[in-house]
Design a protein around this motif. Structure first.
Motif, mmCIF file in Angstrom:
data_model
loop_
_atom_site.group_PDB
_atom_site.id
_atom_site.type_symbol
_atom_site.label_atom_id
_atom_site.label_comp_id
_atom_site.label_asym_id
_atom_site.label_seq_id
_atom_site.Cartn_x
_atom_site.Cartn_y
_atom_site.Cartn_z
ATOM 1 N N ASN A 17 -78.463 25.398 42.342
ATOM 2 C CA ASN A 17 -77.222 26.097 42.011
ATOM 3 C C ASN A 17 -77.529 27.563 41.790
ATOM 4 O OD1 ASN A 17 -75.331 23.923 42.004
ATOM 5 N ND2 ASN A 17 -76.253 23.209 40.090
ATOM 6 N N LEU A 18 -76.821 28.412 42.494
ATOM 7 C CA LEU A 18 -76.927 29.857 42.333
ATOM 8 C C LEU A 18 -75.582 30.374 41.821
ATOM 9 C CD1 LEU A 18 -78.876 30.811 45.583
ATOM 10 C CD2 LEU A 18 -79.775 30.534 43.281
ATOM 11 N N PRO A 19 -75.545 31.590 41.304
ATOM 12 C CA PRO A 19 -74.277 32.109 40.773
ATOM 13 C C PRO A 19 -73.117 32.094 41.775
ATOM 14 C CG PRO A 19 -76.083 33.553 40.174
ATOM 15 C CD PRO A 19 -76.648 32.524 41.091
ATOM 16 N N ASP A 20 -73.424 32.185 43.061
ATOM 17 C CA ASP A 20 -72.344 32.223 44.049
ATOM 18 C C ASP A 20 -72.080 30.873 44.726
ATOM 19 O OD1 ASP A 20 -74.751 32.311 45.407
ATOM 20 O OD2 ASP A 20 -73.989 33.601 47.005
ATOM 21 N N GLY A 21 -72.680 29.789 44.232
ATOM 22 C CA GLY A 21 -72.388 28.471 44.774
ATOM 23 C C GLY A 21 -73.590 27.556 44.857
ATOM 24 N N GLU A 22 -73.362 26.382 45.448
ATOM 25 C CA GLU A 22 -74.427 25.379 45.594
ATOM 26 C C GLU A 22 -75.128 25.568 46.934
ATOM 27 O OE1 GLU A 22 -72.563 21.589 45.219
ATOM 28 O OE2 GLU A 22 -72.355 21.774 43.047
ATOM 29 N N TYR A 23 -76.447 25.456 46.901
ATOM 30 C CA TYR A 23 -77.258 25.628 48.095
ATOM 31 C C TYR A 23 -78.276 24.500 48.193
ATOM 32 C CZ TYR A 23 -75.523 30.407 48.614
ATOM 33 O OH TYR A 23 -74.730 31.501 48.800
ATOM 34 N N TYR A 24 -78.806 24.341 49.390
ATOM 35 C CA TYR A 24 -79.962 23.485 49.614
ATOM 36 C C TYR A 24 -81.096 24.375 50.061
ATOM 37 C CZ TYR A 24 -77.053 19.341 49.295
ATOM 38 O OH TYR A 24 -76.222 18.360 48.843
ATOM 39 N N MET A 25 -82.277 24.065 49.554
ATOM 40 C CA MET A 25 -83.460 24.806 49.958
ATOM 41 C C MET A 25 -84.298 23.888 50.832
ATOM 42 S SD MET A 25 -86.540 26.421 47.688
ATOM 43 C CE MET A 25 -85.674 27.897 47.229
ATOM 44 N N CYS A 26 -84.645 24.365 52.010
ATOM 45 C CA CYS A 26 -85.502 23.625 52.920
ATOM 46 C C CYS A 26 -86.940 23.801 52.410
ATOM 47 C CB CYS A 26 -85.345 24.161 54.339
ATOM 48 S SG CYS A 26 -86.273 23.238 55.560
ATOM 49 N N THR A 27 -87.598 22.702 52.053
ATOM 50 C CA THR A 27 -88.924 22.805 51.444
ATOM 51 C C THR A 27 -90.065 22.684 52.446
ATOM 52 O OG1 THR A 27 -88.887 20.445 50.916
ATOM 53 C CG2 THR A 27 -88.124 21.979 49.206
ATOM 54 N N ILE A 28 -89.806 22.135 53.631
ATOM 55 C CA ILE A 28 -90.861 22.112 54.668
ATOM 56 C C ILE A 28 -90.303 22.536 55.995
ATOM 57 C CG2 ILE A 28 -92.228 20.330 53.552
ATOM 58 C CD1 ILE A 28 -91.244 18.392 55.705
ATOM 59 N N ALA A 47 -81.404 16.346 61.733
ATOM 60 C CA ALA A 47 -80.807 17.076 60.611
ATOM 61 C C ALA A 47 -81.764 18.138 60.100
ATOM 62 C CB ALA A 47 -80.432 16.109 59.488
ATOM 63 N N HIS A 48 -83.056 17.826 60.049
ATOM 64 C CA HIS A 48 -84.055 18.793 59.586
ATOM 65 C C HIS A 48 -84.100 20.006 60.521
ATOM 66 C CE1 HIS A 48 -88.344 20.131 58.848
ATOM 67 N NE2 HIS A 48 -87.726 20.344 57.714
ATOM 68 N N GLU A 49 -83.999 19.770 61.820
ATOM 69 C CA GLU A 49 -83.974 20.878 62.784
ATOM 70 C C GLU A 49 -82.729 21.744 62.574
ATOM 71 O OE1 GLU A 49 -86.370 21.874 64.875
ATOM 72 O OE2 GLU A 49 -87.551 20.273 63.933
ATOM 73 N N ILE A 50 -81.591 21.113 62.332
ATOM 74 C CA ILE A 50 -80.354 21.851 62.073
ATOM 75 C C ILE A 50 -80.515 22.702 60.820
ATOM 76 C CG2 ILE A 50 -77.936 21.580 61.346
ATOM 77 C CD1 ILE A 50 -77.843 19.113 63.225
ATOM 78 N N ILE A 51 -81.093 22.128 59.780
ATOM 79 C CA ILE A 51 -81.287 22.850 58.524
ATOM 80 C C ILE A 51 -82.194 24.049 58.735
ATOM 81 C CG2 ILE A 51 -82.334 22.674 56.216
ATOM 82 C CD1 ILE A 51 -81.321 19.709 56.240
ATOM 83 N N ILE A 69 -85.390 18.644 51.464
ATOM 84 C CA ILE A 69 -84.484 19.653 50.925
ATOM 85 C C ILE A 69 -84.358 19.450 49.419
ATOM 86 C CG2 ILE A 69 -83.148 19.981 53.048
ATOM 87 C CD1 ILE A 69 -80.978 18.174 51.867
ATOM 88 N N LYS A 70 -83.940 20.514 48.756
ATOM 89 C CA LYS A 70 -83.747 20.461 47.305
ATOM 90 C C LYS A 70 -82.444 21.187 46.986
ATOM 91 C CE LYS A 70 -85.868 21.947 43.016
ATOM 92 N NZ LYS A 70 -86.958 22.703 42.405
ATOM 93 N N LYS A 71 -81.596 20.542 46.190
ATOM 94 C CA LYS A 71 -80.315 21.137 45.818
ATOM 95 C C LYS A 71 -80.549 22.128 44.681
ATOM 96 C CE LYS A 71 -75.797 19.332 45.391
ATOM 97 N NZ LYS A 71 -74.944 18.226 44.978
#
Length: 155
Positions: free
Chosen positions: A144-155, A92-96, A140-142
């Protein structure tokens, strides 16, 4: 050189310690009672140690098999997080990482769709559990941005 985490090293040392008492291998239940780890963590770490060729697990009897190996214990938090991922989490991390943009952001819907219908083909429940595990481990970290929900890959 084989790289293991501090927790994996702790488990390996306990196996070596108990191996003197149990000639046929240390029973899984003895390790489970002795170590303060969840069953999932213990099974994942035993699997990692087995994949790395340090232990054998036959019918829930665990033995240390490579006593002479050079072992390196990872110390940095990012290295530890990466080493503690099970196979599904690594995939999953590779996909992200592949799907994330230059800032490391990936849309929640794109991520969930790829986990459900991509290579992993997870069920809804498996997908949500996997995302929660990745969030708990700081991968990952969830946000919220004005255009929707995102996940940020932290490593």
């Amino acid at each position: 050189m084989i790289t293991i985490t501090r927790k994996e090293n702790l488990i390996l040392n306990q196996i070596k310690y108990f191996q003197a008492e149990y000639n046929d291998g240390v029973p899984y239940n003895i390790l489970k009672l002795d170590l303060d780890l969840s069953e999932t963590q213990l099974k994942d770490m035993l699997n990692n140690l087995e994949v790395k060729g340090l232990i054998s697990n036959v019918d829930n009897y665990i033995r240390s098999i490579r006593v002479d190996s050079k072992i390196s214990i990872v110390e940095s938090n990012a290295d530890v997080r990466q080493e503690e991922l099970n196979l599904e989490e690594k995939n999953a991390h590779e996909i992200i990482k592949e799907l994330a943009n230059d800032e490391g952001l990936i849309s929640r819907h794109i991520l969930e769709g790829n986990l459900l219908y991509g290579d992993l083909k997870l069920s809804n429940l498996q997908m949500y559990h996997l995302i929660i595990k990745l969030e708990d481990k700081g991968i990952i970290k969830k946000i919220n941005l004005p255009d929707g929900e995102y996940y940020m890959c932290t490593i």
